[in-house]
Design an enzyme around this catalytic site. Structure first.
Site, PDB file in Angstrom:
ATOM      1  N   GLY A  83      20.170   9.432  -1.166  1.00 26.03           N
ATOM      2  CA  GLY A  83      19.455   8.163  -1.315  1.00 26.03           C
ATOM      3  C   GLY A  83      20.480   7.050  -1.428  1.00 26.03           C
ATOM      4  N   HIS A 100     -20.448   1.001  17.911  1.00 32.32           N
ATOM      5  CA  HIS A 100     -20.419   0.582  19.304  1.00 32.32           C
ATOM      6  C   HIS A 100     -19.215  -0.302  19.613  1.00 32.32           C
ATOM      7  CE1 HIS A 100     -21.446  -2.219  22.610  1.00 32.32           C
ATOM      8  NE2 HIS A 100     -21.833  -1.107  23.182  1.00 32.32           N
ATOM      9  N   CYS A 103      18.337   9.835   3.560  1.00 34.96           N
ATOM     10  CA  CYS A 103      17.053   9.170   3.783  1.00 34.96           C
ATOM     11  C   CYS A 103      17.096   7.708   3.336  1.00 34.96           C
ATOM     12  CB  CYS A 103      15.930   9.907   3.065  1.00 34.96           C
ATOM     13  SG  CYS A 103      16.144  10.022   1.274  1.00 34.96           S
TER      14      CYS A 103
END
Length: 851
Positions: A753, A427, A803
Site C-alpha cells: 500500500g 420501456h 495496490c
C-alpha cells in the site's frame, strides 16, 4: 392454406407463418419441455389468416391510400393516419372458415385444461419481428385474461389492427419494410396465473455492459404489464452462470423492489385491474431462492439451445410467470437479445469526464438509474403527453414521467432520455438500449426540477447511478482496440471498489483485482454502522422507553449520556468518551435503519448479505482470476459518519494512525462487527462458489496482531487454507518491511500500500496541505523499503504485489517495480492501458539486457 396451428407444430423455420414469438414458443415446447422447461400450451392464428382477412375485407388498397405521403416525423399526422387504419381493420369480418377454426381450437384448448372456457393471453407477433436484423420488441399488442370464444375473436381482430400502431408504422418506414410484406400472427396461450403469483423478465447477460456470465431476473407481483410499463420498480436478482452450473447457490445479488401495486384479474368486461400491495407483502421478495435458481437454469438452457441453432452466442430476452395456484414457474416468451449480441467485441468505447468530480458534483440536478454507459449533452424538452410531441426537436433530451411504445417516434430523435418512473426493464430503458442512447430512469422528480430549454449533460458513465448536470460538462470518448493491448509477464490487476462498475471494467485485459475495497460497499450500499445493526433491537427498545418517559425533545433528539444511562446492557460505544452531552436523533436513527433494512428481520444479516452481494459482483466479474478483498479499513472518524456511528466510535486526535485495520478486528469492542465481514466472505466463497475471492488484512502493525486476526477469522469460520483461501497482508507500515520475514510466516503474500507506506516512511499526514509537497511515492526512502520487501518476499517464496496509487500516476514508478521483480501491479482502471504498455516495454528492455 394454414390458418391455425398448435404451438407444438411450429418452430423457428415457421417465422413467416406464425411470427417470431410464436415460433419461439413452439421451438421451446418441442425441444426444451423434455429438459423440464415449462411453457403454457396454445395455438396460433397464422399470418396466412391475417392476409386472408385483409383480402376478404378488401383493405389493402384503402390502407395504402391512407398511408400515402406519410411523414413519420410529423407525430400528429402519424397518429391520425394510424388510427384510421386500425379502425378499418377492426371494422372487418372474419371469413367463416377462420372464425369457426378459432372457436374449435379454443374449445379444444379449454378441454385440455379441463375448463369450460379457459383463460388465455392473446399475443400478437409480426412475421419480421424478433429477427436479428429487424427486432423491436413490444410493437404490437397483448390481451390478458381473455375468456370465451367471442372475446378471443375480438382480441385476434384487435391484434391484427395492432400491426398498424403508430410505433410499428414508424419502425417499418425507418427500416424500409413494405407494410404488406410484414404479416402478423396471433398466439392464443393458456394464462399462467401470475395474477396470484409473480411475473417478470429474464436476460441471459447483463443488459448494461453485455457481461456474458450472469442471468439477470426482474420480478414483480401479479401480471407483468406494470413492469413492462415501468409502473413498478421490480425486485432484481443476479445469478452467476459458471458456479450455478457447478452446483452452487450462485445468487450474487438480490435487490428488493418497490412492488406497491400489482395487476390482477378483473371481473366481467374489466379483464384486468391494478390493486395496491400490502406493506408486509412488499417486504418480501417475489421469488424464493430456489425459484430464482430454477429460472436461471432455464435461462441457460434456452440460451444454449438458441446459440446452437444460430451457430454463435445468442443471449436471450425471456418473459416468465409464476402460477400462484399451481405454485409453478412457466416461460411465456423468449427472443434473442438484440443490443449486445450485435456489438463488436474487439473495440471498447470509454466515456469519461475531463472535469474533476469535486467540480461537477456541484452541478448535479437530478439522479436516477443509469441505462447504458454513455454521456449526452443537449437541451431539455419536458413533455407530459403526446399531444405536445410535435414540439420535440432532433437532438434534445426527452424528459417525461414515463414512456410507452407510442412514444418511440420521438424517442428516436432524442440524444438522451430522462423519466420520473421505471426501472432497468421499463420501456424507456429497453428502447434507449436499442437506440444506443443514454437514459436515466426512476428519477422521481425530473419533470419538476428540469425545465424545457435548460442546457444539461446526462451521464450514465459513472456506474449504477445516472446524473443530470447543469450546463455542459466537458467529456471525451476514447475508442480502444483491445487486440492492440500487449500482455505482460508481470500480472496487471485492477483496483475496484464499486461493484456496479465491475462488469464494465472486466472487459479490459487484466489478471484480476489486486484491491477490492469493502469501504465503498459499506458506505454506499449498507450505510449503517455494523454495531448499530447488531444492537438494533436494544436501540429500538431504548427509543420507545425514552419516548414514553418524555426524555426525547420534539425532534427526537437525546444526549448520548442519557442513552448510556438507560441502556440495559453496555453499549460498545462507551469507548466514545467525552460525548455525554452530544445530542443524537434517536428517532431518525431508528427510522433510517428500518427504512434501509426494509425486508430484513435480522438486521445483522442485512450487513452480511449486502456486503456479500457487493463482493460477489466484483469476484464474478473477474472470475476465475483472483480478487483480493481488503477487510474494512475505515478510520474512526469515517466509521462515525455511518448511520449510528456516533454511538459506537471514539473521537481520536489522529485517526489516520489510530484504531484502524487489524487492531479493530480482535478488539472485544469491535470483534462482533468484524465477524459480519467474515460471514460475508464465507457466503461468497462457500455458498456462491466464488473461491477466486481472497482476503487481505490492512494496517497490521505486528506479526502478533496478524496471528490474532487469523484466530478471530477462524472463530467465525473463515480459516486460512480452507477451500484454498489465501490471506494477504497490506505492506503499508515500515514494520511490515522490517519484519517481512516474520509476516511471511503468517500470511500468503504481501500487497504494498504505497499511499500509507509513503506517509509513514516520511512521517507526514497525506491529508495535510501544509506538507503535501513532500508526499511522493518515488522518494528514495520509499523505493528502498519497497525494494527490500520484494526481495524478502521472493526469498521466502511469497507473492508480492502493489495496490497503491504510485504506478497508476507515475510510469517510471511502474518501471522501477518491474525491475525489482514484483509479481503484480494493481492499477486504477483508467490507467491500465498506458501502464500495461510501459510495463511491456520495461520487460522487453530487461530481456535485451539479459541476452
Amino acid at each position: 392454406m394454414k390458418y391455425l396451428v398448435w404451438l407444438d407444430e411450429v418452430g423457428i423455420e415457421d417465422i413467416p407463418l406464425v411470427g417470431g414469438k410464436n415460433a419461439s414458443l413452439g421451438e421451446m415446447i418441442r425441444n426444451l419441455s423434455s429438459l423440464g422447461v415449462n411453457v403454457p400450451y396454445g395455438f396460433v392464428v397464422t399470418s396466412e389468416a391475417y392476409y386472408e382477412y385483409i383480402r376478404y375485407n378488401r383493405l389493402e388498397e384503402e390502407i395504402r391510400r391512407v398511408l400515402q405521403g406519410l411523414d413519420t416525423k410529423n407525430v400528429a399526422d402519424l397518429a391520425r393516419r394510424g388510427h384510421t387504419v386500425r379502425e378499418l381493420i377492426k371494422g372487418g369480418e372474419f371469413p367463416k372458415e377462420i372464425e369457426e377454426g378459432i372457436k374449435e381450437y379454443y374449445q379444444k384448448l379449454s378441454e385440455r385444461y379441463r375448463s369450460f372456457a379457459v383463460d388465455v393471453a392473446v399475443r400478437s407477433s409480426a412475421t419480421a419481428e424478433d429477427l436479428p436484423d429487424a427486432s423491436f420488441a413490444g410493437q404490437q399488442e397483448t390481451y390478458l385474461n381473455v375468456v370465451g370464444a367471442e372475446n378471443v375473436l375480438t382480441a385476434v381482430k384487435n391484434g391484427f389492427a395492432s400491426l398498424f400502431t403508430d410505433r410499428a408504422i414508424s419502425y417499418r418506414e425507418a427500416f424500409g419494410f413494405d407494410h404488406f410484406k410484414v404479416g402478423i400472427a396471433m398466439g392464443v396461450q393458456k394464462m399462467a396465473r401470475s395474477d396470484v403469483g409473480a411475473s417478470g423478465v429474464m436476460f441471459t447477460l447483463d443488459t448494461e455492459t453485455g457481461f456474458k456470465d450472469v442471468v439477470v431476473i426482474n420480478a414483480t407481483y401479479g401480471l407483468g404489464e406494470l413492469l413492462v410499463q415501468g409502473m413498478v420498480t421490480p425486485d432484481e436478482y443476479m445469478v452467476f452462470k459458471p458456479t450455478l452450473q457447478a452446483g452452487y447457490s450462485a445468487i450474487i445479488e438480490k435487490k428488493l423492489g418497490r412492488k406497491d401495486r400489482k395487476m390482477v384479474y378483473g371481473v366481467g368486461q374489466e379483464r384486468v385491474k391494478v390493486v395496491n400491495v400490502a406493506l408486509q407483502e412488499q417486504k418480501h421478495f417475489a421469488l424464493s431462492d430456489d425459484e430464482i435458481l430454477q429460472l436461471a437454469r432455464w435461462g441457460i438452457l434456452i440460451e444454449e439451445y438458441y446459440s446452437r441453432r444460430r451457430g454463435r452466442w445468442m443471449p436471450m430476452d425471456i418473459e416468465w410467470a409464476k402460477d400462484g395456484l399451481l405454485n409453478q414457474l412457466f416461460i411465456v416468451q423468449a427472443r434473442p437479445e438484440t443490443v449486445h449480441s450485435r456489438k463488436e467485441e474487439n473495440f471498447l468505447k470509454v466515456y469519461k469526464f475531463t472535469q474533476p468530480l469535486e467540480e461537477r458534483v456541484k452541478k448535479r440536478l437530478v439522479y436516477g438509474i443509469a441505462v447504458g454507459d454513455k454521456i449526452a449533452h443537449g437541451k431539455v424538452r419536458v413533455i407530459h403527453d403526446l399531444e405536445n410531441a410535435g414540439d420535440f426537436q432532433e437532438g434534445e433530451i426527452l424528459v417525461t414521467d414515463i414512456t410507452d411504445p407510442d412514444w418511440e417516434p420521438i424517442m428516436k430523435k432524442a440524444s438522451g432520455i430522462v423519466t420520473n418512473r421505471g426501472g432497468r426493464t421499463a420501456h424507456a430503458a429497453i428502447v434507449a438500449r436499442e437506440l444506443g442512447i443514454p437514459a436515466v430512469v426512476g428519477t422521481q422528480k425530473a419533470t419538476e426540477l428540469l425545465k424545457t430549454g435548460m442546457e444539461v449533460t446526462l451521464s450514465c458513465a459513472e456506474g449504477e447511478v445516472g446524473y443530470i448536470y447543469e450546463g455542459f460538462v466537458p467529456f471525451e470518448v476514447e475508442t480502444i482496440n483491445l487486440q492492440n493491448i500487449p500482455r505482460t509477464k508481470t500480472k496487471i490487476m485492477m483496483n475496484v471498489g464499486n461493484p456496479e462498475s465491475a462488469f464494465k471494467y472486466s472487459s479490459i485485459p487484466n489478471d484480476g483485482v489486486g484491491l477490492a475495497r469493502e469501504e465503498f460497499i459499506i458506505a454506499n450500499y449498507i450505510k449503517i454502522h455494523p454495531l448499530a445493526l447488531l444492537h438494533y433491537n436494544e436501540l429500538k427498545k431504548l427509543y420507545e422507553e425514552l419516548k414514553a418517559q418524555a426524555l426525547l425533545d420534539d425532534r427526537g433528539n437525546v444526549s448520548i449520556g442519557v442513552i448510556y444511562r438507560h441502556a440495559k446492557e453496555p453499549l460498545l460505544g462507551r469507548l466514545a468518551k467525552g460525548k455525554d452531552r452530544k445530542l443524537v436523533n434517536l428517532q431518525r436513527l431508528v427510522e433510517d435503519i428500518e427504512n434501509l433494512t426494509f425486508g430484513y428481520e435480522d438486521k445483522a444479516q442485512y450487513f452480511v448479505k449486502k456486503l456479500s452481494y457487493g463482493i460477489a459482483k466484483i469476484s464474478s466479474a473477474f472470475y476465475p482470476n483472483p480478487v483480493i478483498v481488503r477487510f474494512s479499513d475505515f478510520k474512526s472518524n469515517e466509521y462515525r459518519g455511518l448511520i449510528g456511528g456516533e454511538l459506537f466510535e471514539p473521537e481520536e486526535e489522529n485517526p489516520m494512525i489510530g484504531w484502524r485495520g487489524a487492531s479493530r478486528y480482535y478488539s472485544e469492542a469491535y470483534k462482533p462487527a468484524f465477524g459480519l465481514e467474515c460471514q460475508a466472505i464465507l457466503r461468497v466463497r462457500n455458498k456462491m462458489g466464488l473461491t477466486n475471492t481472497k482476503v487481505m488484512v490492512p494496517f497490521c502493525r505486528t506479526p502478533e496482531e496478524g496471528e490474532k486476526v487469523l484466530r478471530v477469522m477462524e472463530e467465525y469460520g473463515l480459516r486460512r487454507g480452507d477451500n484454498g483461501l489465501e490471506v494477504y497482508v497490506m505492506a503499508e507500515l515500515p514494520s511490515n518491511v522490517v519484519l517481512a520475514d516474520r509476516f511471511a510466516e503468517i500470511f500468503d503474500g504481501f500487497s504494498i500500500g504505497s499511499n500509507d507506506l509513503t506517509q509513514l516512511a516520511l512521517g507526514l499526514d497525506r491529508d495535510s496541505g501544509l506538507v503535501a509537497h513532500l508526499y511522493d511515492e518515488r522518494n528514495e526512502a520509499v523505493r528502498r523499503l519497497i525494494a527490500q520487501l520484494i526481495h524478502i518476499a521472493k526469498e521466502k517464496g511469497k507473492k508480492v504485489g502493489i495496490c497503491g496509487q504510485g504506478p497508476s500516476d507515475f510510469p517510471e514508478f511502474a518501471v522501477f517495480l518491474v525491475e525489482q521483480g514484483i509479481d503484480s501491479i494493481s492499477l486504477n482502471p483508467d490507467s491500465v492501458f498506458k501502464t500495461m504498455l510501459v510495463v511491456w516495454q520495461a520487460e522487453n528492455r530487461m530481456k535485451e539486457v539479459v541476452s
